[in-house]
Structure formats: structure tokens, C-alpha cells
Design an enzyme around this catalytic site. Sequence first.
Site, PDB file in Angstrom:
ATOM      1  N   GLY A  41       0.829  -1.213   0.000  1.00 57.78           N
ATOM      2  CA  GLY A  41       0.000   0.000   0.000  1.00 57.78           C
ATOM      3  C   GLY A  41       0.860   1.257   0.000  1.00 57.78           C
ATOM      4  N   TYR A 150      -1.553 -17.093  -3.710  1.00 59.09           N
ATOM      5  CA  TYR A 150      -2.673 -16.139  -3.660  1.00 59.09           C
ATOM      6  C   TYR A 150      -4.009 -16.894  -3.767  1.00 59.09           C
ATOM      7  CZ  TYR A 150      -5.411 -11.957  -4.910  1.00 59.09           C
ATOM      8  OH  TYR A 150      -6.325 -10.929  -4.945  1.00 59.09           O
TER       9      TYR A 150
END
Length: 317
Positions: A41, A150
Site C-alpha cells: 500500500g 494467492y
Amino acid sequence: MHNDKSVLITGAAGFLGSHLCDRFIAEGYSKVIGMDNLITGDIRNIEHLFKLEQFEFYHHDVSNYVHVPGQLDYILHFASPASPIDYLKLPIQTMKVGSLGTHNLLGLAKAKKARMLIASTSEVYGDPLVHPQQEDYWGNVNPIGPRGVYDEAKRFQEALTMAYHNAHGLETRIVRIFNTYGPRMRVDDGRALPAFFSQALRGEDITVFGDGSQTRSFCYVDDLVEGIYRLLLSDYHLPVNIGNPDEITIKEFGEEILSLIPGTKSKLSFHPLPKDDPQKRRPDITRAKEVLGWEPKFDRKQGLAITLAYFRKAVLG
Ligand code: UDP
């Protein structure tokens, strides 16, 4: 507009998390708590919120025990590396945030009697043998391939969330997110859209993987956020696909991006296809239409125009 609800958003400094923070602020929530460990982020995505009294930021990794004082009505779990390049670089963190992180947040939701929405993904369908993908398709995932960290973390996350729903009666929501784009995407996250825009803006060749015949279906971020918001407030606990069914091959997509930047010297160049790259992807959004009355409003032309303006600034300064 004001309400007395409070919400925790993990992955708040990410592309989707930051847009969600904006949405809850705009809806007048009395408390919006953003949490992020900032490994993928970018704090600049939520910088504009720091001056607001109703916004709080916790720099924290949700794979470790999560403590939030006071009331919480909603938790949205959006923390995770999410581009193929990122989760290849951060395989263990990706598995931990999907499993341990989800477990911590489900525990928090249970303690606070909050409703929990998890960000799942079209990757649960793997390289799909059914097209378009409906929610009742179980998928075709290689657990030990490069995407396995993932895909399997997200599949585990769904299973754990359903277990909390069934065993503890927790209020849960599962959104399966298809390829999404818009302002605040990281320029260097390796995904097709940021790569193609930055290459075309810099006059470099567009790196198409394989022969470009693989397809994706790109959804503009505002549409996605609207779908997620509706799902959160709905009473529907089974997974819902949110995405734009307008499907395009990656080669055509590269050409489309080039056509948006007149005078660019770039052209398409072809490179080896990464292992286990899904050949086709398009959401069946019948369920979202029926349950949420939702469908995308932005077509690619509109969405790409807004996104190009963002990338011009981000890439060229
Ligand atoms: N892709 C490409 N060139 C790039 C980056 C990606 O051709 O520089 C292809 C990638 O192989 C895939 C598609 O574009 O087939 C979408 O990739 P992305 O990383 O955006 O997301 P995915 O849908 O694969 O998770």
C-alpha cells in the site's frame, strides 16, 4: 448525511482499500478506521483523510493479533498483495494475510458482533474450464504453481469465513473481485493496465505476454466499490462476483491503450506467457444483478479516460 456506524478497512492504503475509505467517509460513517502494514500500500492514497476527525489510521500487519478499541459495525478485509508480481515477491506474507489475517479479523468480528466482508477474487476459479465464471463453479487452481499462494489463500479465506458463518452465526459477506482498474493503481505493480499505460506514456514498447489471445474483463473502480457497498448492506452471505463482463483479449487491450495516446512511439512486443496465466476470464454477474440490483455503469472508454489522466500525472509528473 451522517450515521453512527463504525467500519474497519484493512489494506486501507491500497488501491481498493483507499477508495473504500473514501466511500464510507462520503456515506457519513462516524468512524472509519484504516489499517495497513504498507508493504504494498501507499500512504499517499489516504493522506487526504488524515485531517478528518472521523478517520483513524493504524499501521499494523493483520497477520498478527488485531486490537481495535470500541464499537465496530463492519469489517472489510482488503489487505493482501494482489498483483501477480507482488505475490510472487511476497509469497509467505500473501498466505499469512489470507489465512492468519482472516482468522484474526473473523475473531475480532465475532467479539465486536460486527459484520465481516472479505475480498475474494476471480483467482478462486484459477484457469477456468467454465466460461463465463458463475459463483457455483469450483475452479481449476494449481496449488503449487506461482499463483497458488494467492489463489489458495483466498480459497482458504472463503472456507474459513463460511465456517465462522456456519459455526458462530457470524454475519459474513464474500465478494469475488474481477480485474479492476482506476486511479491509485500502483504504476509498478506489474499488472497489464499500469504496465501498458506507463510504457505507452514513456514511448516504450508494450509488453504483451504470450500471443495476447488470453482475455480479461476490466471493471472501473467506482463500479466495483458500489457493488461492494451494496453487498455489505445486503443480507446475502454466499459469494457474489463483482466485475465488468465486457471481455477483451490482452492484445486488443494493448492496441486500445496505444490508441488513447496519439503520437506515442510505442508498439506491441511479445514476451513469454507466465506460468498458469489464466487463458480466459469473464464474470457472470447474474447473481449481482438479482441480489444487489447492481451492474457496471462505466464502459472502458469512460473508465480508461479517467485512468489515463491519473497515469499521465503518476508517470510523467
Ligand atoms: N500481461 C501482459 N503484459 C504485462 C502484464 C500482464 O501481457 O506487462 C498479461 C498477463 O499475462 C495476463 C493479463 O495481461 O494475461 C492480465 O494480467 P494482470 O497482471 O493485469 O492480472 P491477472 O488478471 O493475470 O491477475
